[in-house]
Design a protein around this motif. Structure first.
Motif, mmCIF file in Angstrom:
data_model
loop_
_atom_site.group_PDB
_atom_site.id
_atom_site.type_symbol
_atom_site.label_atom_id
_atom_site.label_comp_id
_atom_site.label_asym_id
_atom_site.label_seq_id
_atom_site.Cartn_x
_atom_site.Cartn_y
_atom_site.Cartn_z
ATOM 1 N N ASP A 35 5.213 25.539 13.197
ATOM 2 C CA ASP A 35 6.201 26.477 13.732
ATOM 3 C C ASP A 35 5.666 26.961 15.072
ATOM 4 N N TYR A 36 6.399 26.683 16.147
ATOM 5 C CA TYR A 36 5.964 27.057 17.486
ATOM 6 C C TYR A 36 6.755 28.258 17.989
ATOM 7 N N ASN A 37 6.103 29.034 18.839
ATOM 8 C CA ASN A 37 6.772 30.105 19.584
ATOM 9 C C ASN A 37 6.302 30.000 21.024
ATOM 10 N N PHE A 38 7.194 29.532 21.891
ATOM 11 C CA PHE A 38 6.865 29.378 23.302
ATOM 12 C C PHE A 38 7.388 30.598 24.050
ATOM 13 N N GLY A 39 6.475 31.416 24.545
ATOM 14 C CA GLY A 39 6.866 32.659 25.197
ATOM 15 C C GLY A 39 7.461 32.475 26.572
ATOM 16 N N GLN A 40 7.307 31.293 27.152
ATOM 17 C CA GLN A 40 7.844 31.009 28.481
ATOM 18 C C GLN A 40 7.997 29.498 28.623
ATOM 19 N N PRO A 41 8.738 29.025 29.630
ATOM 20 C CA PRO A 41 8.847 27.578 29.831
ATOM 21 C C PRO A 41 7.464 26.939 29.936
ATOM 22 N N GLN A 42 7.329 25.737 29.386
ATOM 23 C CA GLN A 42 6.021 25.125 29.217
ATOM 24 C C GLN A 42 5.882 23.810 29.970
ATOM 25 N N ARG A 43 4.634 23.530 30.362
ATOM 26 C CA ARG A 43 4.254 22.211 30.869
ATOM 27 C C ARG A 43 2.901 21.884 30.256
ATOM 28 N N ALA A 44 2.753 20.707 29.701
ATOM 29 C CA ALA A 44 1.489 20.357 29.056
ATOM 30 C C ALA A 44 1.292 18.852 29.078
ATOM 31 N N ARG A 45 0.038 18.454 28.966
ATOM 32 C CA ARG A 45 -0.312 17.046 28.861
ATOM 33 C C ARG A 45 -1.045 16.835 27.537
ATOM 34 N N LEU A 91 0.741 11.865 27.629
ATOM 35 C CA LEU A 91 2.138 12.272 27.794
ATOM 36 C C LEU A 91 2.188 13.606 28.528
ATOM 37 N N GLN A 92 2.814 13.611 29.701
ATOM 38 C CA GLN A 92 3.071 14.835 30.459
ATOM 39 C C GLN A 92 4.480 15.306 30.118
ATOM 40 N N SER A 93 4.613 16.521 29.609
ATOM 41 C CA SER A 93 5.941 16.981 29.173
ATOM 42 C C SER A 93 6.201 18.404 29.618
ATOM 43 N N GLU A 94 7.479 18.777 29.580
ATOM 44 C CA GLU A 94 7.897 20.148 29.899
ATOM 45 C C GLU A 94 9.105 20.492 29.038
#
Length: 291
Positions: A35-45, A91-94
């Protein structure tokens, strides 16, 4: 955060919270419910020595995109409900802010393919795995984690083996079948392209249209033709003429304005294109309709 977090080997973004509410360790795979909670728009590799399969049990927030090439922050292509990340591929994702739940499976020796097997086309296909078998099997794995019963681990092992075989068939199977399933624009993407093509004034460039779908210009050409049966110029020309016909069915606007509204640089260019398509000038076509 209870349990073991499978994605801890990746570069985790800020304002990222995860709760592991299910964990199962198998001889050749590890399965977790997140279960995720993303507090702001994300970018991750993310990159791992193991291959990962992820099914979104709820909507991925925002407009999630991913790419296996390019610098951090590159938009990439849309992510599907099921994504597969091959071992040793970054994998680079947003994606957007919000909450999401997923079931994730990290494969050991069962994983299909290997570092030398993954062509750019198959890597693109891995970001939206459209296999109902894989989707349903992942749902069953999630259920075994949420409500374990007699023989849950044996059932999970059997499901992981079946998923691995199905993925191998999916990626290594008939190229024509995969192109049919994977290399087409989604209806929403085609509608977006149509909207852009119908904007008045100077037409959008190929690179701009390709970027809307997260494709390179070369790949966009191929996908667009597979979807519509036409080249982009043929499709755009047909759309312009059809829109011009609709506008010419009334006494206004003026033909010069219709030319601009339909994306022609000059009234002369519009008249020439319309005559090639209909054997009539715009003025003659309007006169035939309304006198």
């Amino acid at each position: 955060m209870p349990g073991t977090f499978l994605l801890a080997g990746g570069e985790l973004p800020d304002a990222f919270e995860v709760n592991v509410r299910g964990h199962m360790e198998l001889p050749q795979a590890t399965i977790e419910l997140h279960d995720y909670n993303f507090g702001q728009p994300q970018r991750a590799r993310f990159e791992s020595s193991r291959s990962f399969l992820d099914l979104a049990l709820s909507h991925r927030p925002g407009t999630p995109r991913g790419s296996y090439a390019g610098p951090p922050g590159r938009s990439g292509q849309p992510l599907g409900d099921v994504i597969f990340i091959p071992a040793n591929h970054g994998l680079q994702s947003e994606w957007g802010a919000g909450r999401q739940s997923s079931v994730c499976c990290a494969f050991g020796d069962l994983a299909p393919g290997g570092p030398d097997d993954w062509t750019p086309d198959w890597l693109d296909a891995s970001l939206d795995v459209r296999s109902s078998f894989v989707h349903n099997a992942m749902l069953r794995l999630a259920n075994e984690l949420e409500t374990p019963g007699f023989g849950s681990e044996l059932m999970a092992e059997a499901l992981c083996l079946q998923i691995s075989v199905e993925l191998a068939r999916y990626f290594r199977g008939s190229k024509a079948r995969l192109n049919e399933a994977q290399c087409r624009l989604r209806p929403a993407e085609l509608r977006k392209i149509e909207e852009i093509l119908e904007r008045p004034g100077k037409p959008a460039s190929i690179s701009e249209l390709a970027a809307e779908c997260g494709f390179s210009s070369r790949h966009f050409f191929r996908v667009f033709r597979a979807t519509t049966g036409m080249t982009l110029s043929e499709f755009a020309g047909n759309r312009k003429i059809e829109r011009a016909k609709a506008l010419l069915s009334a006494r206004k606007p003026a033909i010069k304005e219709i030319a601009w509204l339909c994306g022609f640089e000059t009234a002369a260019a519009f008249s020439a294109a319309f005559r090639r398509a209909t054997s009539l000038t715009p003025r003659a076509y309007r006169a035939a309709l309304i006198g």
